[in-house]
Design a protein around this motif. Sequence first.
Motif, mmCIF file in Angstrom:
data_model
loop_
_atom_site.group_PDB
_atom_site.id
_atom_site.type_symbol
_atom_site.label_atom_id
_atom_site.label_comp_id
_atom_site.label_asym_id
_atom_site.label_seq_id
_atom_site.Cartn_x
_atom_site.Cartn_y
_atom_site.Cartn_z
ATOM 1 N N SER A 32 3.869 77.471 42.557
ATOM 2 C CA SER A 32 2.843 77.316 41.523
ATOM 3 C C SER A 32 1.609 76.585 42.052
ATOM 4 O O SER A 32 0.512 76.761 41.528
ATOM 5 C CB SER A 32 3.421 76.585 40.305
ATOM 6 O OG SER A 32 3.922 75.312 40.665
ATOM 7 N N ILE B 185 9.584 83.886 40.123
ATOM 8 C CA ILE B 185 10.258 83.173 39.040
ATOM 9 C C ILE B 185 11.655 83.737 38.818
ATOM 10 O O ILE B 185 12.631 82.988 38.668
ATOM 11 C CB ILE B 185 9.441 83.258 37.735
ATOM 12 C CG1 ILE B 185 8.095 82.563 37.914
ATOM 13 C CG2 ILE B 185 10.209 82.621 36.581
ATOM 14 C CD1 ILE B 185 7.185 82.645 36.709
ATOM 15 N N LEU C 115 11.071 72.965 33.263
ATOM 16 C CA LEU C 115 10.637 74.347 33.483
ATOM 17 C C LEU C 115 10.455 75.044 32.140
ATOM 18 O O LEU C 115 9.459 75.745 31.913
ATOM 19 C CB LEU C 115 11.661 75.096 34.337
ATOM 20 C CG LEU C 115 11.396 76.594 34.536
ATOM 21 C CD1 LEU C 115 10.049 76.820 35.228
ATOM 22 C CD2 LEU C 115 12.522 77.235 35.348
ATOM 23 N N PHE D 100 7.307 73.547 30.429
ATOM 24 C CA PHE D 100 6.072 73.954 31.095
ATOM 25 C C PHE D 100 5.712 75.407 30.776
ATOM 26 O O PHE D 100 4.547 75.743 30.587
ATOM 27 C CB PHE D 100 6.188 73.776 32.613
ATOM 28 C CG PHE D 100 6.104 72.340 33.061
ATOM 29 C CD1 PHE D 100 5.682 71.348 32.194
ATOM 30 C CD2 PHE D 100 6.454 71.980 34.356
ATOM 31 C CE1 PHE D 100 5.603 70.010 32.601
ATOM 32 C CE2 PHE D 100 6.377 70.656 34.770
ATOM 33 C CZ PHE D 100 5.944 69.672 33.897
ATOM 34 N N VAL D 101 6.735 76.272 30.737
ATOM 35 C CA VAL D 101 6.490 77.698 30.496
ATOM 36 C C VAL D 101 6.153 77.968 29.033
ATOM 37 O O VAL D 101 5.262 78.766 28.724
ATOM 38 C CB VAL D 101 7.708 78.536 30.938
ATOM 39 C CG1 VAL D 101 7.567 79.980 30.446
ATOM 40 C CG2 VAL D 101 7.847 78.515 32.453
ATOM 41 N N VAL E 45 3.402 78.328 34.747
ATOM 42 C CA VAL E 45 3.562 77.038 35.398
ATOM 43 C C VAL E 45 2.276 76.812 36.189
ATOM 44 O O VAL E 45 1.989 77.520 37.151
ATOM 45 C CB VAL E 45 4.779 77.010 36.342
ATOM 46 C CG1 VAL E 45 4.910 75.638 36.986
ATOM 47 C CG2 VAL E 45 6.052 77.368 35.586
ATOM 48 N N GLU E 46 1.485 75.815 35.781
ATOM 49 C CA GLU E 46 0.188 75.571 36.396
ATOM 50 C C GLU E 46 0.323 74.724 37.656
ATOM 51 O O GLU E 46 1.388 74.195 37.946
ATOM 52 C CB GLU E 46 -0.732 74.884 35.388
ATOM 53 C CG GLU E 46 -0.962 75.703 34.123
ATOM 54 C CD GLU E 46 -1.896 75.007 33.159
ATOM 55 O OE1 GLU E 46 -3.003 74.616 33.587
ATOM 56 O OE2 GLU E 46 -1.514 74.837 31.991
ATOM 57 N N GLU F 85 1.453 71.129 37.219
ATOM 58 C CA GLU F 85 2.875 71.073 36.893
ATOM 59 C C GLU F 85 3.727 71.261 38.150
ATOM 60 O O GLU F 85 4.779 70.640 38.308
ATOM 61 C CB GLU F 85 3.204 72.133 35.841
ATOM 62 C CG GLU F 85 2.540 71.845 34.503
ATOM 63 C CD GLU F 85 2.612 72.996 33.524
ATOM 64 O OE1 GLU F 85 2.609 72.759 32.307
ATOM 65 O OE2 GLU F 85 2.657 74.169 33.982
ATOM 66 N N GLY F 86 3.245 72.102 39.064
ATOM 67 C CA GLY F 86 3.922 72.270 40.347
ATOM 68 C C GLY F 86 3.899 70.986 41.158
ATOM 69 O O GLY F 86 4.885 70.623 41.808
ATOM 70 N N PHE G 59 6.498 68.715 39.823
ATOM 71 C CA PHE G 59 7.821 69.124 40.315
ATOM 72 C C PHE G 59 8.097 68.532 41.706
ATOM 73 O O PHE G 59 9.159 67.961 41.954
ATOM 74 C CB PHE G 59 7.913 70.651 40.381
ATOM 75 C CG PHE G 59 8.297 71.308 39.078
ATOM 76 C CD1 PHE G 59 8.938 70.606 38.071
ATOM 77 C CD2 PHE G 59 8.026 72.650 38.875
ATOM 78 C CE1 PHE G 59 9.304 71.217 36.885
ATOM 79 C CE2 PHE G 59 8.391 73.276 37.685
ATOM 80 C CZ PHE G 59 9.031 72.550 36.687
#
Length: 319
Positions: free
Chosen positions: A89, A241, A285, A288-289, A297-298, A301-302, A305
């Motif tokens: 992402s 994904i 996850l 976020f989705v 997932v922007e 947000e990655g 993670f």
Amino acid sequence: MFLSLVLLLLGFLFLVYGADKLVEAASSIAVRLSIPNIVIGLTVVAFGTSAPELAVNIIAALNGSGSMVMANVLGSNIFNIFVILGLCSIIFPLTVKSNTTWIEIPLCLLAAIALGILANDQWLDGMAADVVSRSEGLVLILFFAVFLVYNIMVSKNPGAAAEEVSVGQMSVKSAVMWLVLGLGGLVLGGHLIVTNAVFIAQSFGLSERVIGLTIVSIGTSLPELATSLAAVKKKKVDIAIGNVVGSNIFNIFLILGLSSTIFPVEVHQETFFDIVVNIVAALLLFLFVFSGKGRMVERWEGIVFVILYLLYLTFLLAF
């Protein structure tokens, strides 16, 4: 010790190469059968890239190394979401375009929660120990069977084949040959990894859990990492994904199910921290989705993670 390290690395080479050829051959056959793109990501590719975990866990179960079995499943699932989806992402925001993936992500969260419930025998039933028993393993396998049936039904939906899959073509004879050779590489690599990882852990005074959550789980997740990064670079976000989500479902329902059926897996108290982290990863996850703009997932947000995984790794090695 040096020989054990060399054999461990050799085991990973056999494992990754064998899985790669297994995926290539199986994907080629799947394309010939006109199986939709998202289904290849959720079944064929996910099964092939989960094959290292399967090989390692079955061998560990046969050797009675229950800590290695649970650690590899949890470590792989945590690595898949935090690192693989995180890195993918960051490279390119992951937009969930397929309706089927909207179902797989909640199912991935359900699998993580189900594992947490199955592992809590002392708290829920007042048992003497926490164990994923053979009967519970069979239940997990039944859930996996339902998952497979669902994907077969999806494959019959013409609307699912909206995106073309980029897979090298093989003759049927070559595909079958590489399937066999790939499987052989998995078995040999899995044996080398389990045997030498346990020896190294004992030599350094580390637990099988820590080795399984770090070296073994990261090593067996390399096929997922390579497949997802290659897919996202080609803007095939459904494959990226679908590969991770499908692999996480496979790891709990099929791999842990088969492993605990072979040899009941005892769950130690320190493992509950990893179970909670696995649930948190799947929950994040999901959030976020299904929150924010669109179904994606922007990049930020990655980054979250990846940071969370580094914090988790630091905690493991420090405590």
